[in-house]
Design a protein around this motif. Structure first.
Motif, PDB file in Angstrom:
ATOM      1  N   TRP A  86       0.821  -1.206   0.000  1.00 20.91           N
ATOM      2  CA  TRP A  86       0.000   0.000   0.000  1.00 20.91           C
ATOM      3  C   TRP A  86       0.859   1.261   0.000  1.00 20.91           C
ATOM      4  CZ3 TRP A  86      -1.238   3.154   4.615  1.00 20.91           C
ATOM      5  CH2 TRP A  86      -2.149   4.170   4.315  1.00 20.91           C
ATOM      6  N   ILE A  87       1.885   1.290   0.835  1.00 25.56           N
ATOM      7  CA  ILE A  87       2.715   2.490   0.961  1.00 25.56           C
ATOM      8  C   ILE A  87       3.560   2.718  -0.273  1.00 25.56           C
ATOM      9  CG2 ILE A  87       4.677   3.464   2.239  1.00 25.56           C
ATOM     10  CD1 ILE A  87       3.450   2.295   4.773  1.00 25.56           C
ATOM     11  N   TYR A  88       4.087   1.632  -0.841  1.00 25.40           N
ATOM     12  CA  TYR A  88       4.990   1.778  -1.990  1.00 25.40           C
ATOM     13  C   TYR A  88       4.287   1.548  -3.317  1.00 25.40           C
ATOM     14  CZ  TYR A  88       8.734   1.897   1.425  1.00 25.40           C
ATOM     15  OH  TYR A  88       9.545   2.249   2.461  1.00 25.40           O
ATOM     16  N   ARG A  89       2.942   1.421  -3.277  1.00 26.61           N
ATOM     17  CA  ARG A  89       2.152   1.238  -4.489  1.00 26.61           C
ATOM     18  C   ARG A  89       2.658   0.057  -5.315  1.00 26.61           C
ATOM     19  NH1 ARG A  89      -1.191   5.567  -4.973  1.00 26.61           N
ATOM     20  NH2 ARG A  89      -0.622   7.454  -3.798  1.00 26.61           N
ATOM     21  N   GLU A  90       2.926  -1.028  -4.614  1.00 26.18           N
ATOM     22  CA  GLU A  90       3.369  -2.260  -5.260  1.00 26.18           C
ATOM     23  C   GLU A  90       2.179  -3.202  -5.419  1.00 26.18           C
ATOM     24  OE1 GLU A  90       7.828  -2.270  -3.217  1.00 26.18           O
ATOM     25  OE2 GLU A  90       6.333  -3.762  -2.652  1.00 26.18           O
ATOM     26  N   ALA A  91       2.394  -4.264  -6.159  1.00 24.45           N
ATOM     27  CA  ALA A  91       1.359  -5.292  -6.303  1.00 24.45           C
ATOM     28  C   ALA A  91       1.163  -5.974  -4.958  1.00 24.45           C
ATOM     29  CB  ALA A  91       1.774  -6.313  -7.355  1.00 24.45           C
ATOM     30  N   PRO A  92      -0.074  -6.279  -4.585  1.00 23.03           N
ATOM     31  CA  PRO A  92      -0.315  -6.956  -3.302  1.00 23.03           C
ATOM     32  C   PRO A  92       0.279  -8.351  -3.305  1.00 23.03           C
ATOM     33  CG  PRO A  92      -2.311  -6.910  -4.622  1.00 23.03           C
ATOM     34  CD  PRO A  92      -1.313  -6.051  -5.334  1.00 23.03           C
ATOM     35  N   PRO A  93       0.474  -8.941  -2.132  1.00 25.64           N
ATOM     36  CA  PRO A  93       1.016 -10.307  -2.070  1.00 25.64           C
ATOM     37  C   PRO A  93       0.174 -11.274  -2.898  1.00 25.64           C
ATOM     38  CG  PRO A  93       0.952  -9.326   0.106  1.00 25.64           C
ATOM     39  CD  PRO A  93       0.216  -8.387  -0.797  1.00 25.64           C
ATOM     40  N   PRO A  94       0.813 -12.261  -3.515  1.00 25.04           N
ATOM     41  CA  PRO A  94       0.074 -13.200  -4.364  1.00 25.04           C
ATOM     42  C   PRO A  94      -0.933 -14.043  -3.593  1.00 25.04           C
ATOM     43  CG  PRO A  94       2.346 -13.925  -4.060  1.00 25.04           C
ATOM     44  CD  PRO A  94       2.260 -12.550  -3.506  1.00 25.04           C
ATOM     45  N   ALA A  95      -0.625 -14.359  -2.339  1.00 27.24           N
ATOM     46  CA  ALA A  95      -1.536 -15.168  -1.532  1.00 27.24           C
ATOM     47  C   ALA A  95      -2.621 -14.273  -0.927  1.00 27.24           C
ATOM     48  CB  ALA A  95      -0.768 -15.886  -0.426  1.00 27.24           C
ATOM     49  N   ARG A  96      -3.836 -14.786  -0.875  1.00 28.44           N
ATOM     50  CA  ARG A  96      -4.936 -14.035  -0.285  1.00 28.44           C
ATOM     51  C   ARG A  96      -4.758 -13.953   1.235  1.00 28.44           C
ATOM     52  NH1 ARG A  96     -10.668 -16.122  -2.190  1.00 28.44           N
ATOM     53  NH2 ARG A  96     -11.212 -14.306  -0.884  1.00 28.44           N
ATOM     54  N   GLY A  97      -5.164 -12.832   1.779  1.00 29.54           N
ATOM     55  CA  GLY A  97      -5.069 -12.673   3.221  1.00 29.54           C
ATOM     56  C   GLY A  97      -6.086 -13.520   3.956  1.00 29.54           C
ATOM     57  N   LYS A  98      -5.725 -13.956   5.124  1.00 30.76           N
ATOM     58  CA  LYS A  98      -6.614 -14.756   5.972  1.00 30.76           C
ATOM     59  C   LYS A  98      -7.130 -13.882   7.120  1.00 30.76           C
ATOM     60  CE  LYS A  98      -5.646 -18.513   3.604  1.00 30.76           C
ATOM     61  NZ  LYS A  98      -6.655 -19.188   2.754  1.00 30.76           N
ATOM     62  N   TRP A  99      -7.814 -12.819   6.765  1.00 30.38           N
ATOM     63  CA  TRP A  99      -8.223 -11.836   7.761  1.00 30.38           C
ATOM     64  C   TRP A  99      -9.235 -12.396   8.739  1.00 30.38           C
ATOM     65  CZ3 TRP A  99      -4.674  -8.375   7.461  1.00 30.38           C
ATOM     66  CH2 TRP A  99      -4.106  -8.058   6.227  1.00 30.38           C
TER      67      TRP A  99
END
Length: 255
Positions: A86-99
């Motif tokens: 989010w901060i560096y405007r990069e692609a999110p992690p490939p694995a889905r979050g387990k929120w």
């Protein structure tokens, strides 16, 4: 969580963001601290000035510890991938979050602590319990942000780095050892506040405080290892809401 290259530069903007968030969380903690440690109101410095000073100090400390934790841990796959993206405007992690898992683990661990220590809960008038509930809600941000920055991002990364240095490289069991050690140190870190509040009276109460806090620290460490700092933060915040808000509301209903 996949390991990142060892040459990856420390994340200065990310560390700064965590430091600022920790400063704000420390400021939000003070209404809870005033009740937990009334002597704060009798110090020669005013409470607002004390809160601002301590918040700035905590923010600076957490910013430095976050920087060190990222530098030590990213080579072993420990970090804050969602905030980094989010901060560096990069692609999110490939694995889905387990929120949802993070929320559930936080709630379950807190309920387990309450079940083991329900006799230690303070039975007070409903008005006082309701007052403690809103203060506890604000204090939960400190646990979820500042304590996770200190105890998971920095401390767990440092422990894993030390184990890897001594062992000639990282091994799977070292992650488990770092999780357990960080959880125990996390539990011990609650002793100063317990002593100030008169909650620690001898070896048994000291051991109880350490072990009960370590109990919730274990799933936080596992989530940090597997999914990143943000999942540990969500779990810790959820657990604190149960411990410092839900428990007070339940007691108020029974009062």
């Amino acid at each position: 969580m996949p390991a990142l290259p060892a040459t990856r530069a420390p994340r200065l903007k990310l560390a700064l963001a965590l430091g600022i968030a920790s400063a704000i969380a420390t400021l939000a903690l003070f209404p809870y601290l005033i009740v937990l440690m009334p002597r704060l109101t009798r110090l020669p410095i005013s409470v607002p000035l004390l809160a601002i000073t301590q918040s700035l100090q905590a923010g600076a400390l957490c910013g430095v510890l976050a920087w060190l934790g990222l530098w030590l841990g990213e080579r072993y796959g420990l970090g804050a991938p969602w905030l980094r993206a989010w901060i560096y405007r990069e692609a999110p992690p490939p694995a889905r979050g387990k929120w949802l898992w993070a929320v559930l683990l936080g709630i379950v661990s807190a309920v387990l602590v309450l079940a083991l220590d329900w006799h230690g809960q303070v039975h007070a008038p409903a008005s006082r319990l309701l007052d403690q509930a809103w203060r506890g809600a604000l204090a939960s941000f400190y646990g979820g942000i500042a304590e996770e920055t200190q105890c998971r991002l920095f401390l767990m990364s440092l422990l894993l780095w030390l184990l890897a240095r001594v062992g000639g490289g990282v091994r799977p069991w070292m992650y488990g050892a770092a999780i357990v050690l960080a959880a125990l140190l996390f539990g011990a870190g609650h002793l100063p506040a317990a002593f100030s509040a008169g909650m620690a009276h001898g070896p048994l109460s000291i051991g109880r405080i350490i072990l009960l806090n370590a109990l919730v620290g274990l799933p936080f460490g596992w989530l940090f290892w597997k999914y990143g700092l943000e999942h540990a933060m969500v779990a810790h915040f959820s657990a604190d809401l149960v411990l410092h808000v839900g428990a007070q509301l339940a007691l108020a209903a029974l009062a």
